[in-house]
Design an enzyme around this catalytic site. Sequence first.
Site, mmCIF file in Angstrom:
data_model
loop_
_atom_site.group_PDB
_atom_site.id
_atom_site.type_symbol
_atom_site.label_atom_id
_atom_site.label_comp_id
_atom_site.label_asym_id
_atom_site.label_seq_id
_atom_site.Cartn_x
_atom_site.Cartn_y
_atom_site.Cartn_z
ATOM 1 N N LYS A 70 -13.947 -11.523 55.719
ATOM 2 C CA LYS A 70 -15.283 -10.919 55.868
ATOM 3 C C LYS A 70 -15.296 -9.981 57.064
ATOM 4 C CE LYS A 70 -16.744 -11.401 52.860
ATOM 5 N NZ LYS A 70 -16.310 -12.062 51.682
ATOM 6 N N CYS A 90 -14.584 2.930 40.143
ATOM 7 C CA CYS A 90 -15.037 4.024 39.288
ATOM 8 C C CYS A 90 -16.129 3.570 38.319
ATOM 9 C CB CYS A 90 -13.870 4.557 38.474
ATOM 10 S SG CYS A 90 -12.546 5.194 39.493
ATOM 11 N N HIS A 147 3.441 -21.832 65.473
ATOM 12 C CA HIS A 147 4.604 -21.266 64.786
ATOM 13 C C HIS A 147 4.530 -19.742 64.714
ATOM 14 C CE1 HIS A 147 5.995 -25.231 63.849
ATOM 15 N NE2 HIS A 147 4.834 -25.535 63.282
ATOM 16 N N ASN A 162 -11.908 5.857 33.935
ATOM 17 C CA ASN A 162 -11.676 4.710 34.823
ATOM 18 C C ASN A 162 -10.333 4.117 34.450
ATOM 19 O OD1 ASN A 162 -14.280 5.087 35.630
ATOM 20 N ND2 ASN A 162 -15.067 3.121 34.887
#
Length: 605
Positions: free
Chosen positions: A482, A2, A501, A99
């Site tokens: 990313k 915001c 594992h 906000n």
Amino acid sequence: MCGIVAGVAERNIVPVLLDGLRRLEYRGYDSCGVAVLRDGAPQRVRSLTRVRSLDLEVREMGLEGGTGIAHTRWATHGAPATQNAHPIFSKNEIAIVHNGIIENYETLKRTLSGAGYEFVSQTDTEVIAHLIHSHYSGDLAQAVRSAVSELRGAYAIAVFCKSEPNRVVGARHGSPLVVGLSGEESFLASDPLALSDVTDRFIFLEDGDIVDLSRDGNRIMNRAGEPVAREPRTLRHPPAEAALGPYRHFMQKEIFEQPLAVAQTFPRKSAFDATLFGATDPHAFASIDRVLLLGCGTSHYSAMTAKTWFESIAKIPTQVEISSEYRYRETIPGRNTLVVPVSQSGETADTLGALQHAQSLGHDHTLAICNVATSAMVRQSRWSFITQAGAEIGVASTKAFTTQLVALFLLAVTLGRARGHVDAQQEATYRAQLGGLSTALQSVLAREPQIIAWAHELARTNDAIFLGRGSHYPIALEGALKLKEISYIHAEGYPAGELKHGPLALVTDAMPVIVTAPNDGLLEKLKSNIQEVRARKGQVYVFADADANLESAEGLRVIQMPEYYGPLSPILHVLPLQLLAYHAACTRGTDVDKPRNLAKSVTVE
Ligand code: G6P
């Protein structure tokens, strides 16, 4: 996340408000809006598209005014929908942008509903609007002060009301808000960047501050209603960086800026002592016997990488904590622990909260590693180191990450010096490696064409596994992060030794497995892990150091990196993973710089 822009002036300020919103766009948002006081009533335009469309609608309506508030919203309470977009009104008399998150909004909503207030949105913000309305008796600042005293949670707000046309009141607690001063005019914004065309003089409000803007200037009071003085500061805005230049996206531009950013972050002439981190006493770290690193997202991964340096170079026990976990967990504070919040923005609510939590436990050795010198985290910390990445616009962090790593490496060497584990000769070696980093990174970036070919293949998949070991395990995590952030491909980062594992069960000939393979002491172990994947017909893509003796073969594709770069190797190895994610996202046609649902600066918990 915001964003707020607001102001009072004798002229039409709508262009200032919209320009401010445009500057905050990069942070990520899903709706936007603007309201002014016109013909004695609040009027607004709200849009579920971009600020550009909002601007068109505003022009078509001829919306103008000298008192106004504007907002970009990143949904928390209530879906992205017009009725939830800000500004939010109460009874067409109070207009507010907000906000943050109000934690006791349900209780307040029940009380206000009982008092006859009707709710038309699903937001927590509407509670604040009605609360201010219920307290209003002719003085907006007093009504805001009474209302915020009932709120629990975090907020930055800007409010105007119908009965006092030349007044905007702001308040903050836990979310940033600044006053921009420009001659007779005063503005409010959640980030000084929003007002960079209007002024370079700002007052950073503190938690509990309430600011009253009018055409005669501004007055600030604290929670108790007492006037407080806050010193204005002059800021230098980084204007040129907002331009894309020859690049397609800011993320691509920022990836390619890394050689320069990294070089600028390493002050070649400075001594490796505490003054490098803002202390006046070069021996200020003499008593430090532990390090606690705090961060979120990519900054958490840079902290994880740094842990390996702190322990191997400075031989200092180091703990890394995800900020949102640490701040609510019982921990055992140590008197001589250096607490290091790591953050690009310096405003991330969880890391700021974690820092404050550490301080409340008695930790007073705090050192912020941050990219924004004026940020709350820097102001709140005793010492700081400002990375020189410049403005980072792409939501997915790239150059902030590598410059954080440089800063953390400098800290590791400094602590190593202070603790007698790094001698002058070793220091000279580290200096030389830091000095050559920029050139090494350039040579990695030159591999972009090969990486693009891999990215085309990767773009066709739904899942991917990233593997690394030791200091490159966090690099595998960052590579996976990313990819999922910007291409929406599901990706997991694992320490390669953990493969057997669990994740090995996912490996088939349709599963790409991306490996970061430096020629370090774990290379032979890593090669065995690669064989485990090949044996299950997994498709292995390896970024291998030139001296790692790994060649392409069936089921194994290799891109050669430069030769092993010593402890700074993770900085080299993250670049191809950034490029891989970037080009996979481009191939899939996603909004690379503003991925869905994500925000650049996360100022809510
Ligand atoms: C958001 C951003 C990430 C960033 C994280 C922490 O999630 O999208 O790129 O790593 O916040 O931000 P900070 O500013 O504290 O580094």
